[in-house]
Write a protein that holds these residues in place. Structure first.
Motif, PDB file in Angstrom:
ATOM      1  N   ILE A 142       0.850  -1.191   0.000  1.00  0.00           N
ATOM      2  CA  ILE A 142       0.000   0.000   0.000  1.00  0.00           C
ATOM      3  C   ILE A 142       0.888   1.245   0.000  1.00  0.00           C
ATOM      4  O   ILE A 142       1.820   1.348   0.791  1.00  0.00           O
ATOM      5  N   ILE A 143       0.575   2.159  -0.902  1.00  0.00           N
ATOM      6  CA  ILE A 143       1.263   3.459  -0.925  1.00  0.00           C
ATOM      7  C   ILE A 143       0.220   4.551  -0.791  1.00  0.00           C
ATOM      8  O   ILE A 143      -0.593   4.753  -1.693  1.00  0.00           O
ATOM      9  N   ALA A 144       0.199   5.213   0.365  1.00  0.00           N
ATOM     10  CA  ALA A 144      -0.734   6.318   0.627  1.00  0.00           C
ATOM     11  C   ALA A 144      -2.175   5.933   0.282  1.00  0.00           C
ATOM     12  O   ALA A 144      -2.893   6.676  -0.376  1.00  0.00           O
ATOM     13  N   GLY A 145      -2.565   4.729   0.725  1.00  0.00           N
ATOM     14  CA  GLY A 145      -3.940   4.279   0.540  1.00  0.00           C
ATOM     15  C   GLY A 145      -4.197   3.504  -0.735  1.00  0.00           C
ATOM     16  O   GLY A 145      -5.256   2.877  -0.889  1.00  0.00           O
ATOM     17  N   GLN A 146      -3.268   3.508  -1.665  1.00  0.00           N
ATOM     18  CA  GLN A 146      -3.450   2.794  -2.926  1.00  0.00           C
ATOM     19  C   GLN A 146      -2.805   1.423  -2.843  1.00  0.00           C
ATOM     20  O   GLN A 146      -1.617   1.295  -2.565  1.00  0.00           O
ATOM     21  N   GLU A 147      -3.600   0.380  -3.082  1.00  0.00           N
ATOM     22  CA  GLU A 147      -3.107  -0.983  -2.964  1.00  0.00           C
ATOM     23  C   GLU A 147      -2.408  -1.455  -4.235  1.00  0.00           C
ATOM     24  O   GLU A 147      -2.826  -1.155  -5.347  1.00  0.00           O
ATOM     25  N   ILE A 148      -1.332  -2.220  -4.030  1.00  0.00           N
ATOM     26  CA  ILE A 148      -0.569  -2.832  -5.117  1.00  0.00           C
ATOM     27  C   ILE A 148      -0.443  -4.307  -4.783  1.00  0.00           C
ATOM     28  O   ILE A 148      -0.107  -4.662  -3.649  1.00  0.00           O
ATOM     29  N   GLU A 149      -0.730  -5.172  -5.722  1.00  0.00           N
ATOM     30  CA  GLU A 149      -0.700  -6.616  -5.459  1.00  0.00           C
ATOM     31  C   GLU A 149       0.697  -7.072  -5.032  1.00  0.00           C
ATOM     32  O   GLU A 149       1.715  -6.675  -5.608  1.00  0.00           O
ATOM     33  N   ALA A 150       0.739  -7.920  -3.988  1.00  0.00           N
ATOM     34  CA  ALA A 150       2.007  -8.451  -3.488  1.00  0.00           C
ATOM     35  C   ALA A 150       2.198  -9.874  -3.972  1.00  0.00           C
ATOM     36  O   ALA A 150       1.286 -10.691  -3.887  1.00  0.00           O
ATOM     37  N   ASP A 151       3.393 -10.210  -4.507  1.00  0.00           N
ATOM     38  CA  ASP A 151       3.645 -11.582  -4.938  1.00  0.00           C
ATOM     39  C   ASP A 151       4.777 -12.227  -4.145  1.00  0.00           C
ATOM     40  O   ASP A 151       5.070 -13.396  -4.315  1.00  0.00           O
ATOM     41  N   ARG A 152       5.422 -11.463  -3.261  1.00  0.00           N
ATOM     42  CA  ARG A 152       6.423 -12.018  -2.354  1.00  0.00           C
ATOM     43  C   ARG A 152       6.527 -11.093  -1.151  1.00  0.00           C
ATOM     44  O   ARG A 152       6.124  -9.938  -1.206  1.00  0.00           O
ATOM     45  N   THR A 153       7.062 -11.629  -0.053  1.00  0.00           N
ATOM     46  CA  THR A 153       7.118 -10.839   1.177  1.00  0.00           C
ATOM     47  C   THR A 153       7.899  -9.549   0.976  1.00  0.00           C
ATOM     48  O   THR A 153       7.438  -8.461   1.334  1.00  0.00           O
ATOM     49  N   THR A 154       9.088  -9.656   0.416  1.00  0.00           N
ATOM     50  CA  THR A 154       9.911  -8.467   0.153  1.00  0.00           C
ATOM     51  C   THR A 154      10.258  -8.413  -1.333  1.00  0.00           C
ATOM     52  O   THR A 154      10.935  -9.312  -1.833  1.00  0.00           O
ATOM     53  N   PRO A 155       9.810  -7.395  -2.062  1.00  0.00           N
ATOM     54  CA  PRO A 155      10.112  -7.308  -3.499  1.00  0.00           C
ATOM     55  C   PRO A 155      11.613  -7.162  -3.765  1.00  0.00           C
ATOM     56  O   PRO A 155      12.402  -6.918  -2.853  1.00  0.00           O
ATOM     57  N   GLU A 156      11.997  -7.302  -5.029  1.00  0.00           N
ATOM     58  CA  GLU A 156      13.385  -7.071  -5.428  1.00  0.00           C
ATOM     59  C   GLU A 156      13.746  -5.609  -5.181  1.00  0.00           C
ATOM     60  O   GLU A 156      12.890  -4.719  -5.169  1.00  0.00           O
ATOM     61  N   TYR A 174       6.321   7.670   6.341  1.00  0.00           N
ATOM     62  CA  TYR A 174       6.832   6.404   6.860  1.00  0.00           C
ATOM     63  C   TYR A 174       6.574   5.255   5.888  1.00  0.00           C
ATOM     64  O   TYR A 174       5.499   5.180   5.272  1.00  0.00           O
ATOM     65  N   ILE A 175       7.536   4.350   5.798  1.00  0.00           N
ATOM     66  CA  ILE A 175       7.355   3.106   5.049  1.00  0.00           C
ATOM     67  C   ILE A 175       7.583   1.945   6.016  1.00  0.00           C
ATOM     68  O   ILE A 175       8.622   1.858   6.673  1.00  0.00           O
ATOM     69  N   VAL A 176       6.581   1.080   6.124  1.00  0.00           N
ATOM     70  CA  VAL A 176       6.651  -0.098   6.989  1.00  0.00           C
ATOM     71  C   VAL A 176       6.805  -1.317   6.091  1.00  0.00           C
ATOM     72  O   VAL A 176       6.004  -1.522   5.185  1.00  0.00           O
ATOM     73  N   MET A 177       7.825  -2.123   6.347  1.00  0.00           N
ATOM     74  CA  MET A 177       8.135  -3.215   5.423  1.00  0.00           C
ATOM     75  C   MET A 177       8.523  -4.498   6.147  1.00  0.00           C
ATOM     76  O   MET A 177       9.356  -4.489   7.056  1.00  0.00           O
ATOM     77  N   GLU A 178       7.903  -5.604   5.749  1.00  0.00           N
ATOM     78  CA  GLU A 178       8.362  -6.916   6.201  1.00  0.00           C
ATOM     79  C   GLU A 178       9.664  -7.234   5.464  1.00  0.00           C
ATOM     80  O   GLU A 178       9.766  -7.001   4.255  1.00  0.00           O
ATOM     81  N   VAL A 179      10.629  -7.773   6.188  1.00  0.00           N
ATOM     82  CA  VAL A 179      11.917  -8.091   5.586  1.00  0.00           C
ATOM     83  C   VAL A 179      12.181  -9.580   5.789  1.00  0.00           C
ATOM     84  O   VAL A 179      12.415 -10.038   6.906  1.00  0.00           O
ATOM     85  N   SER A 180      12.139 -10.335   4.711  1.00  0.00           N
ATOM     86  CA  SER A 180      12.306 -11.786   4.787  1.00  0.00           C
ATOM     87  C   SER A 180      13.783 -12.165   4.822  1.00  0.00           C
ATOM     88  O   SER A 180      14.660 -11.374   4.453  1.00  0.00           O
ATOM     89  N   SER A 181      14.046 -13.390   5.234  1.00  0.00           N
ATOM     90  CA  SER A 181      15.428 -13.885   5.250  1.00  0.00           C
ATOM     91  C   SER A 181      15.979 -13.981   3.834  1.00  0.00           C
ATOM     92  O   SER A 181      17.169 -13.731   3.602  1.00  0.00           O
TER      93      SER A 181
END
Length: 487
Positions: A142-156, A174-181
């Motif tokens: 999500i960027i400022a309320g606009q949704e973007i489809e996610a295909d992996r936890t952390t994009p390239e 602020y940007i909140v991000m899951e960071v995968s191994s």
């Protein structure tokens, strides 16, 4: 931007061409190349971008970044060789998009379980306090309320910088991000400037990739070793790997706990129900909290979110009031209600630790029987399969085994390896490979005051079998089965 500017700070060698070339865009997918683009040949799990250079050139690539010698160089194209294209792609993207993170606060959450919920809570607390916020993770971007489809936890990294640039232009703070191994090990967040990082917990996962828990832990720790001294690290003291993360951290460390009153933020006097929790906090913040979330594990997630947003400068009154109105996270201990006289819960738990957390939470509120339905993903860590079976046997009253995402593995082998974890005397289970049929049977099997747990896929909308993606949302399937049962 001129190629020379994009290459700033990167150790490289010009094999052919010249660096004064004007570049229109960066791409690592040859299918997206347009005239005067720079193609970055990265190696993936299944394909190698170096094999698609010809396609990129035909589509108009003006320059190509490689990390190995090629058998053929096309005339008129500029070639640059680096040591690791995937690693340098993060720097190339940072240069091309003029380092948008210089104007943004990046918050990273890593760990085996709890990343999504913690990120969701932090995102919502910030958003409800009028901060323009972006979020990238497992469920959605999500960027400022606009949704973007996610295909992996952390994009390239290139995709992330593209998103960061969009976020900056949209006025995001602020940007909140899951960071995968995987992201940490594959340089997807290489040299990114995090203002704050959270460690939730660590248990065996992705060992098909990392090989052992030591490598997995080391990959997770990279988030903290790349923090600056001006950043903050928020770490779960109750996890046995917390000291390792604290030692690796280069930031100012803060700890949270459910048990230790020496922590910067701790919980006391908690009370749980099926879809809510209450507790008092101590340490830096002494307040009463009430959330519309169930499960002991969500106290941990909320402590991480509270401490993080407090360190970011939010007033505690605003944090408390925001938490009170946040609804549950999609596919995380999500109640499916069609008016039935038993509870049905869908959850993403697909690791032994995650499964145990959810089973424990459900067992604490079960009035009659606890019924669990699960499978294990194909092409993933096989050692967890019998472990999850043993957990189901020990903690549930009845078990339905079914497919998760078999991917390229045969479903019979996966189910056989899961069943190997059952004791010889255990017979309270049924195997139904077809997941839709299994969910329907579990629903029809349920009695008054039972709890039915459907585990493994949570929010996912597609099931992956061989090379096909089949539409399958456990929540929709369960709701439909409940409606058919009542009709």
């Amino acid at each position: 931007m001129r190629l020379k500017q994009i290459l700033k700070g990167i150790e490289h060698k010009i094999i052919m061409g010249q660096p004064q070339l004007n570049i229109s865009n960066l791409q690592y997918d040859s299918r997206k190349i347009e005239a005067n683009d720079l193609f970055i040949a990265i190696r993936g799990f299944n394909v190698d971008g170096h094999d698609y250079i010809e396609e990129a050139v035909k589509k108009g690539a003006a320059a190509v970044i490689v990390d190995r010698e090629l058998a053929n160089y096309y005339p008129g194209i500029t070639y640059i060789k680096v040591e690791n294209t995937r690693k340098e792609m993060a720097v190339l993207a940072k240069n091309f998009f003029s380092d948008p993170l210089a104007d943004l606060d990046l918050i990273g959450i890593t760990g085996t379980n709890g990343k999504t919920t913690t990120a969701y809570l932090i995102y919502n607390i910030l958003s409800k306090n009028s901060f323009k916020t972006a979020m990238f993770g497992t469920v959605k971007n999500i960027i400022a309320g606009q949704e973007i489809e996610a295909d992996r936890t952390t994009p390239e990294s290139l995709d992330l910088y593209r998103y960061f640039s969009q976020a900056k232009n949209a006025g995001v703070k602020y940007i909140v991000m899951e960071v995968s191994s995987h992201a940490l090990d594959l340089y997807r967040v290489y040299q990114m400037d995090f203002s704050l990082a959270v460690f939730t917990n660590l248990s065996p996962e992705h060992l098909d990739y990392h090989k052992d828990l030591k490598n997995y832990r080391l990959a997770k720790s990279k988030l903290f070793s790349q923090l600056s001294k001006d950043a903050s690290a928020v770490i779960n003291l109750d996890d046995k790997n917390s000291n390792f993360m604290l030692e690796k951290s280069k930031a100012e460390n803060y700890i949270y706990s459910l048990k230790d009153r020496s922590a910067d933020l701790y919980c006391q006097n908690y009370k749980l129900s099926q879809n809510s929790l209450q507790y008092q906090s101590g340490g830096l913040i002494k307040r009463d909290f009430q959330l519309k979330l169930g499960g002991l594990f969500n106290i941990y997630n909320s402590l991480a979110a509270v401490l993080s947003t407090f360190l970011l400068g939010l007033e505690i009154d605003d944090i408390v009031s925001s938490l009170e109105v946040i609804e549950g996270v999609p596919g995380r201990f999500e109640l499916i209600d069609a008016g039935q006289d038993f509870q049905l819960i869908v959850d993403y738990a697909h690791t032994p630790d995650g499964m145990e957390n959810v089973l424990t939470a459900a067992k604490a509120i079960t009035k009659n029987r606890l019924i669990v339905l699960f499978g294990c993903g194909g092409d993933r860590d096989r050692s967890k399969r019998p472990v999850m079976a043993k957990l189901a046997e020990d903690m549930a009253d009845y078990v339905f085994l079914t497919n998760d995402n078999p991917r390229s593995e045969g479903e019979e082998l996966i189910l056989k390896e899961i069943k190997a974890g059952f004791s010889q005397s255990f017979s309270n289970y049924k195997v139904i490979a077809d997941r839709k049929k299994a969910i329907a049977e579990a629903v029809n099997f349920a009695e008054k005051d039972d709890i039915v747990l459907i585990l493994g896929r949570g929010h996912e909308k597609y099931q992956v079998i061989k090379d096909k993606k089949i539409e399958l949302d456990d929540r929709k399937v369960a709701y439909q089965a409940l409606k058919e049962r009542s009709s």
